[in-house]
Scaffold this motif. Structure first.
Motif, PDB file in Angstrom:
ATOM      1  N   SER A   1      10.402  -0.979   0.431  1.00 22.61           N
ATOM      2  CA  SER A   1      10.048  -0.309  -0.824  1.00 22.61           C
ATOM      3  C   SER A   1       8.560   0.033  -0.789  1.00 22.61           C
ATOM      4  CB  SER A   1      10.399  -1.183  -2.028  1.00 22.61           C
ATOM      5  OG  SER A   1       9.778  -2.445  -1.911  1.00 22.61           O
ATOM      6  N   ILE A   2       8.259   1.102  -0.099  1.00 27.95           N
ATOM      7  CA  ILE A   2       6.882   1.557   0.061  1.00 27.95           C
ATOM      8  C   ILE A   2       6.659   2.751  -0.855  1.00 27.95           C
ATOM      9  CG2 ILE A   2       5.221   2.546   1.667  1.00 27.95           C
ATOM     10  CD1 ILE A   2       6.667   1.009   3.898  1.00 27.95           C
ATOM     11  N   LYS A   3       5.602   2.694  -1.629  1.00 24.89           N
ATOM     12  CA  LYS A   3       5.290   3.806  -2.525  1.00 24.89           C
ATOM     13  C   LYS A   3       4.705   4.966  -1.722  1.00 24.89           C
ATOM     14  CE  LYS A   3       4.418   0.983  -6.574  1.00 24.89           C
ATOM     15  NZ  LYS A   3       3.435   0.604  -7.587  1.00 24.89           N
ATOM     16  N   ALA A   4       5.145   6.171  -2.104  1.00 26.40           N
ATOM     17  CA  ALA A   4       4.667   7.384  -1.450  1.00 26.40           C
ATOM     18  C   ALA A   4       4.982   8.564  -2.358  1.00 26.40           C
ATOM     19  CB  ALA A   4       5.362   7.577  -0.106  1.00 26.40           C
TER      20      ALA A   4
ATOM     21  N   THR B   1      -4.130  10.050  -7.851  1.00 29.72           N
ATOM     22  CA  THR B   1      -4.489   9.484  -6.552  1.00 29.72           C
ATOM     23  C   THR B   1      -3.343   8.591  -6.085  1.00 29.72           C
ATOM     24  OG1 THR B   1      -5.473   7.440  -7.379  1.00 29.72           O
ATOM     25  CG2 THR B   1      -6.911   9.406  -7.323  1.00 29.72           C
ATOM     26  N   PHE B   2      -3.441   8.099  -4.867  1.00 31.20           N
ATOM     27  CA  PHE B   2      -2.418   7.192  -4.367  1.00 31.20           C
ATOM     28  C   PHE B   2      -2.327   5.933  -5.224  1.00 31.20           C
ATOM     29  CE2 PHE B   2      -2.085   9.974  -0.870  1.00 31.20           C
ATOM     30  CZ  PHE B   2      -0.914   9.664  -0.205  1.00 31.20           C
ATOM     31  N   ALA B   3      -3.427   5.542  -5.839  1.00 30.43           N
ATOM     32  CA  ALA B   3      -3.416   4.354  -6.699  1.00 30.43           C
ATOM     33  C   ALA B   3      -2.520   4.556  -7.928  1.00 30.43           C
ATOM     34  CB  ALA B   3      -4.838   4.023  -7.153  1.00 30.43           C
ATOM     35  N   ASP B   4      -2.237   5.805  -8.279  1.00 27.75           N
ATOM     36  CA  ASP B   4      -1.413   6.100  -9.456  1.00 27.75           C
ATOM     37  C   ASP B   4       0.092   6.133  -9.157  1.00 27.75           C
ATOM     38  OD1 ASP B   4      -3.647   6.495 -11.215  1.00 27.75           O
ATOM     39  OD2 ASP B   4      -3.967   8.442 -10.231  1.00 27.75           O
ATOM     40  N   LEU B   5       0.457   6.010  -7.888  1.00 23.56           N
ATOM     41  CA  LEU B   5       1.883   6.095  -7.545  1.00 23.56           C
ATOM     42  C   LEU B   5       2.654   4.897  -8.073  1.00 23.56           C
ATOM     43  CD1 LEU B   5       1.667   7.420  -3.893  1.00 23.56           C
ATOM     44  CD2 LEU B   5       2.368   8.683  -5.930  1.00 23.56           C
TER      45      LEU B   5
ATOM     46  N   GLU C   1      10.148  19.064  -8.176  1.00 24.69           N
ATOM     47  CA  GLU C   1      10.036  17.999  -9.186  1.00 24.69           C
ATOM     48  C   GLU C   1       9.530  16.721  -8.526  1.00 24.69           C
ATOM     49  OE1 GLU C   1      10.133  16.918 -13.044  1.00 24.69           O
ATOM     50  OE2 GLU C   1      10.814  18.870 -12.329  1.00 24.69           O
ATOM     51  N   GLY C   2       8.703  15.988  -9.221  1.00 23.04           N
ATOM     52  CA  GLY C   2       8.170  14.732  -8.693  1.00 23.04           C
ATOM     53  C   GLY C   2       6.719  14.879  -8.272  1.00 23.04           C
ATOM     54  N   THR C   3       6.266  13.942  -7.458  1.00 24.15           N
ATOM     55  CA  THR C   3       4.888  13.993  -6.989  1.00 24.15           C
ATOM     56  C   THR C   3       4.817  14.657  -5.621  1.00 24.15           C
ATOM     57  OG1 THR C   3       5.081  11.793  -6.008  1.00 24.15           O
ATOM     58  CG2 THR C   3       4.152  11.915  -8.227  1.00 24.15           C
ATOM     59  N   THR C   4       3.784  15.460  -5.438  1.00 25.28           N
ATOM     60  CA  THR C   4       3.597  16.177  -4.184  1.00 25.28           C
ATOM     61  C   THR C   4       2.194  15.925  -3.679  1.00 25.28           C
ATOM     62  OG1 THR C   4       5.122  17.931  -4.829  1.00 25.28           O
ATOM     63  CG2 THR C   4       3.566  18.451  -3.080  1.00 25.28           C
ATOM     64  N   GLU C   5       2.098  15.539  -2.413  1.00 28.21           N
ATOM     65  CA  GLU C   5       0.784  15.445  -1.772  1.00 28.21           C
ATOM     66  C   GLU C   5       0.493  16.772  -1.102  1.00 28.21           C
ATOM     67  OE1 GLU C   5      -1.700  13.232   1.781  1.00 28.21           O
ATOM     68  OE2 GLU C   5       0.312  12.507   1.317  1.00 28.21           O
TER      69      GLU C   5
ATOM     70  N   LEU D   1       0.832  -1.200   0.000  1.00 26.46           N
ATOM     71  CA  LEU D   1       0.000   0.000   0.000  1.00 26.46           C
ATOM     72  C   LEU D   1       0.869   1.253   0.000  1.00 26.46           C
ATOM     73  CD1 LEU D   1      -2.547  -1.062   2.754  1.00 26.46           C
ATOM     74  CD2 LEU D   1      -2.903  -1.059   0.273  1.00 26.46           C
ATOM     75  N   PRO D   2       0.478   2.281  -0.726  1.00 30.86           N
ATOM     76  CA  PRO D   2       1.194   3.554  -0.645  1.00 30.86           C
ATOM     77  C   PRO D   2       0.855   4.242   0.676  1.00 30.86           C
ATOM     78  CG  PRO D   2      -0.680   3.740  -2.113  1.00 30.86           C
ATOM     79  CD  PRO D   2      -0.616   2.310  -1.685  1.00 30.86           C
TER      80      PRO D   2
END
Length: 135
Positions: free
Chosen positions: A50-53, A131-135, A80-84, A7-8
């Motif tokens: 290796s946890i997605k976040a 969404t988190f599902a896209d990480l 740069e990258g993904t930001t929550e 799980l992310p």
């Protein structure tokens, strides 16, 4: 648990050891050395798995900064990258008023997040909402 179930997760603190002094607002008020110790321990736990976040976490879109102007500044300065972006949008009803002190601000957040200005700027900047599902 997140690693076991693939799980992310939300990581609301700096991911790199050299950023240890950038303590997030959600653990402010804790003595600095205690906060650094918590962040260090979490960094070690995450490094071993290796946890997605998301790459980054922003907790600054919060009362009284729930304005379109502040949100636009945040978007224009994303790393740069993904930001929550931590948000709490919602509609105020009697139950929320009875259970939370963060009420009308939720409606302000919702209005800013759905603003035509914000939508247009997201497109201009090429920011993709996921969404988190896209990480």
């Amino acid at each position: 648990l997140a690693d076991s179930f693939k799980l992310p997760v939300r990581i609301p603190f700096p991911r790199q050891a050299d950023q240890i002094d950038h303590i997030p607002p959600i653990i402010r008020g804790v003595p600095p050395e205690t906060a650094r110790s918590i962040v260090r321990a979490d960094q070690q736990q995450l490094a071993a798995r290796s946890i997605k976040a998301p790459d980054h976490f922003l907790a600054t879109f919060y009362d009284p900064l729930t304005t379109v102007e502040h949100l636009l500044r945040l978007l224009e300065n994303l790393a740069e990258g993904t930001t929550e972006l931590m948000t709490h949008p919602g509609a105020v009803d009697e139950r929320l008023q009875a259970e939370s002190h963060y009420t009308t601000q939720r409606e302000q957040e919702a209005a800013a997040l759905t603003s035509p200005q914000v939508k247009a700027r997201l497109t201009e900047l090429g920011i993709q909402l996921i969404t988190f599902a896209d990480l």
